[in-house]
Design a protein around this motif. Structure first.
Motif, short mmCIF file in Angstrom:
data_model
loop_
_atom_site.label_atom_id
_atom_site.label_comp_id
_atom_site.label_asym_id
_atom_site.label_seq_id
_atom_site.Cartn_x
_atom_site.Cartn_y
_atom_site.Cartn_z
N UNK A 110 52.01 52.97 13.20
CA UNK A 110 51.91 51.48 12.97
C UNK A 110 50.32 51.23 12.77
N UNK A 111 49.36 52.14 13.04
CA UNK A 111 48.03 51.82 12.88
C UNK A 111 47.70 50.98 13.87
N UNK A 112 47.91 50.92 15.19
CA UNK A 112 47.99 49.91 16.26
C UNK A 112 47.55 50.75 17.48
N UNK A 113 46.93 50.19 18.58
CA UNK A 113 46.70 50.48 19.87
C UNK A 113 47.99 49.88 20.50
N UNK A 114 48.27 50.72 21.63
CA UNK A 114 49.51 50.23 22.42
C UNK A 114 48.87 50.38 23.95
N UNK A 121 54.32 45.98 31.17
CA UNK A 121 54.02 45.44 29.83
C UNK A 121 53.25 46.14 28.82
N UNK A 122 53.52 46.24 27.64
CA UNK A 122 52.61 46.84 26.67
C UNK A 122 52.29 45.91 25.61
N UNK A 123 50.95 45.98 25.09
CA UNK A 123 50.38 45.21 24.08
C UNK A 123 50.15 45.86 23.04
N UNK A 124 50.58 45.40 21.94
CA UNK A 124 49.91 45.83 20.47
C UNK A 124 48.81 45.30 20.01
N UNK A 125 47.88 46.11 19.56
CA UNK A 125 46.68 45.31 19.06
C UNK A 125 46.01 46.24 17.69
N UNK A 126 45.39 45.33 16.81
CA UNK A 126 44.78 46.08 15.87
C UNK A 126 43.55 46.78 16.42
N UNK A 127 42.54 46.00 17.01
CA UNK A 127 41.50 46.74 17.69
C UNK A 127 41.59 46.75 18.97
N UNK A 128 40.75 47.68 19.53
CA UNK A 128 40.62 47.91 21.23
C UNK A 128 39.33 48.04 21.50
#
Length: 491
Positions: A110-114, A121-128
Motif C-alpha cells: 500500500x506504500x503506507x506506514x502502519x 489500534x493501528x494507524x495508516x499514514x503516508x508519511x511518518x
C-alpha cells in the motif's frame, strides 16, 4: 488514513506540524505518551529547572517571544512558550495525548506506514515523522541493592512536586547539567546533602540578565530589537562551537583552554578549599561533555550541610548508601540525576521496520549510526527521523529544528510538484554524506581532544561521536534548502 503521523509533541513535533501546515497538509496527527504537550519541558519540573542556552536563541526563529523574564528563562516559561506557539499555529487540535506508540512498519503493497499503538489500534499514514527528542528516555542506574532502598527515590524526570527537602538527608547521584541546577536548590533546605560524583563537569559563570517591563515593551513593539539580540547570542554560541568543537584542529584547542581557565577561575573564587577544588575539576578537555552555566553550583559545596563523594558507590542498603571505601551514608531520600539513555533506548525510540523488513535500530547497530542530513535513511521511504545521528547542531536545539523544517519544505514541495507518492534517500547519497561527516569529525574535539574520561553522551556505544552534526548552523540551513533532489528517489 492520515497524510502524516508525527510521534512526539515537543518542540520538534510542533515545528514539524507547523511546517506541514505551511505546505498545505492538514490531515495529520501528533501522538505523545504524556498527558500534555511540551516534551522535555513538560516532563521535567524539578526545582531550579531553567534553560542553559539564552532564550533569545532557544526559540523558533520565526516566533520570537517578547515576554521572556530573563536571558536564561525558567522551565515554566519555556513550557508556556510551547503552549503559546501550539495555540497560535492551531497545532493542539491535531494532538492525541496519553497515546503510546509501540512501533511502525512500512507496508510495501500500500506504500503506507502502519503505526501500532499500545492499546492495539493501528494507524495508516503516508508519511511518518518521529520527533521523540534526544533526551526522552530516563536512565536508571544499575546499582546493587537500589531496589531495596526503603526511603523515597526520585528521578529528576519524574519529580514529585509534593516533596519537601527541608530537614531531609538527601543523596544525589549525578553531576550533569540537571544536577548543576538542582543541587543548589536542595542545599538550601536539606539537613544533609551528599553528592555522588562519577565525572566532574565544567561549569562557567552565568550572565543572567533580567528583562524588565521596558525591554519587554521594546521587544513587542519593535521585534527587530529582539532579533538583533538573538543574532548576537546565536553568533556567540556559533563561534564557541565552531572554535571549540568543529575546528578544534585548526584552532589548536585554544578556545577550549580559555573556557577551561574561566571555569578554573570560577572555582578558585568560589571555593577556598584546594582539595575540594581539585576533586571538582574535570580531567578531560572542555567541551567533550556538555558544559553548563551556574553561579551557585560551586558555592553549594561550601555549605556545611553539603558533601562531595567521589570514591564510587558499592551498593545501596535499605537506609543508605555504602561507598567503595566501605563508609556508609544514612539517607532518607535518593535523588537520581542520572540523565538519559540516548543510544540504547532512544535510537530509535520506537521500533521502525522499513522496506524489505529492515529494522532501523538493528541496522544502525550492525553497521554504523548514520542518517542523511540527520533525518533520512535508505530503505525507509516517506520517513523522517528528527532525532537521528548527525542531527544535533551544537548547543541549540532550535537551530536543528530550523534546518529540518527547511529540508521538509524542499523535499515535500518536490514530492507535491511531481505528483509523487514516495521519497527515499539513495544509498549512494547516504554513504557520501556519512563519509563526509566522518571526515569532518576527524578535525573535531571529539576525535583529537582528550575526551576518554568524559563519559559523554555525544559518543555512541562504538565510541563514535555521531550525535552532533559537525558543521555550522549556516551550512546546515543552506544544505537543507539546496541539497540535490537527486539524492532522493522520488516516485
Amino acid at each position: 488514513m492520515f497524510d502524516a503521523v508525527i510521534v512526539g509533541a515537543g518542540f520538534a513535533g510542533i515545528g514539524a506540524a507547523i511546517q506541514l501546515k505551511r505546505l498545505g497538509i492538514e490531515n495529520f496527527v501528533i501522538l505523545d505518551r504524556e498527558d500534555d504537550l511540551g516534551g522535555t519541558w513538560y516532563v521535567n519540573h524539578y526545582p531550579g529547572l531553567a534553560v542553559d542556552v539564552p532564550t533569545t536563541t532557544y526559540s523558533y526563529f520565526f516566533e520570537p517571544n517578547p515576554n521572556w523574564s530573563r536571558l536564561f528563562s525558567t522551565g515554566t516559561e519555556i513550557k508556556q512558550y510551547a503552549d503559546d506557539v501550539a495555540d497560535k499555529y492551531d497545532v493542539r487540535r491535531h494532538i492525541r495525548l496519553s497515546t503510546v506508540v509501540e512501533g511502525a512498519r512500512w507496508d510495501e503493497e500500500t506504500s503506507q506506514w502502519q503505526v501500532s499503538l499500545a492499546d492495539g489500534e493501528v494507524l495508516s499514514t503516508r508519511y511518518l515523522i518521529t520527533a521523540t527528542g534526544f533526551l526522552s528516555q530516563p536512565k536508571i542506574p544499575d546499582i546493587p541493592g537500589i531496589d531495596s532502598f526503603a526511603g523515597r527515590i526520585i528521578h529528576t524526570t519524574d519529580w514529585q512536586d509534593d516533596y519537601d527537602p527541608a530537614g531531609k538527608r538527601i543523596a544525589v547521584i549525578g553531576t550533569g547539567a540537571t544536577a548543576v541546577q538542582l543541587i543548589p536548590e536542595l542545599a538550601k533546605k536539606a539537613a544533609d546533602l551528599t553528592v555522588y560524583q562519577r565525572t566532574p563537569i565544567w561549569v562557567v559563570p552565568k550572565i543572567d540578565l533580567r528583562f524588565g517591563p521596558l525591554a519587554k515593551k521594546l521587544f513587542a513593539r519593535v521585534p527587530a530589537t529582539q532579533r538583533v539580540l538573538r543574532w548576537f547570542t546565536d553568533s556567540v554560541y556559533e563561534v564557541m562551537v565552531s572554535i571549540g568543537v568543529v575546528h578544534y584542529k585548526t584552532c589548536r584547542g585554544r578556545g577550549n583552554i580559555s573556557a577551561a581557565d574561566l571555569s578554573k577561575l570560577h572555582r578558585f573564587i568560589t571555593i577556598r578549599d584546594k582539595e575540594l577544588r581539585r576533586r571538582l575539576t574535570p580531567d578531560y578537555d572542555f567541551g567533550c561533555k556538555r558544559p553548563t552555566f551556574s553561579n551557585s553550583y560551586y558555592r553549594a559545596f561550601t555549605r556545611d550541610n553539603v558533601h562531595l563523594q567521589d570514591v564510587g558507590i558499592d551498593h545501596v542498603q535499605t537506609d543508605g548508601i555504602v561507598g567503595k571505601d566501605g563508609a556508609k551514608n544514612e539517607i532518607d531520600t535518593l535523588v537520581l540525576a542520572t540523565g538519559f539513555d540516548l543510544w540504547e533506548a532512544n535510537f530509535p525510540a520506537i521500533e521502525v521496520i522499513g522496506r524489505d523488513g529492515r529494522n532501523l535500530g538493528k541496522w544502525w547497530r550492525e553497521t554504523r549510526f548514520q542518517a542523511y542530513q540527520g533525518v533520512s535513511m535508505p530503505y525507509f521511504p516517506n520517513y523522517l527521523s528528527l532525532a537521528s545521528p548527525y542531527a544535533f547542531l551544537g548547543l541549540n536545539f532550535f537551530n536543528t529544528m530550523e534546518y529540518q523544517m527547511r529540508l521538509m519544505e524542499r523535499l515535500f514541495g518536490e514530492v507535491k510538484r511531481r505528483g509523487a507518492t514516495t521519497f527515499e534517500v539513495t544509498e549512494e547519497a547516504n554513504t557520501r554524506y556519512l563519509d563526509r561527516m566522518t571526515e569532518l569529525l576527524g578535525d573535531s574535539l571529539f576525535t583529537l581532544g582528550n575526551c576518554a574520561s568524559a563519559r559523554s553522551y555525544y559518543y555512541n556505544p562504538a565510541g563514535e561521536p555521531t550525535l552532533l552534526r559537525p558543521t555550522t548552523t549556516e551550512t546546515a540551513i543552506r544544505e537543507a534548502s539546496e541539497f540535490p533532489l537527486s539524492d532522493y528517489a522520488i516516485n
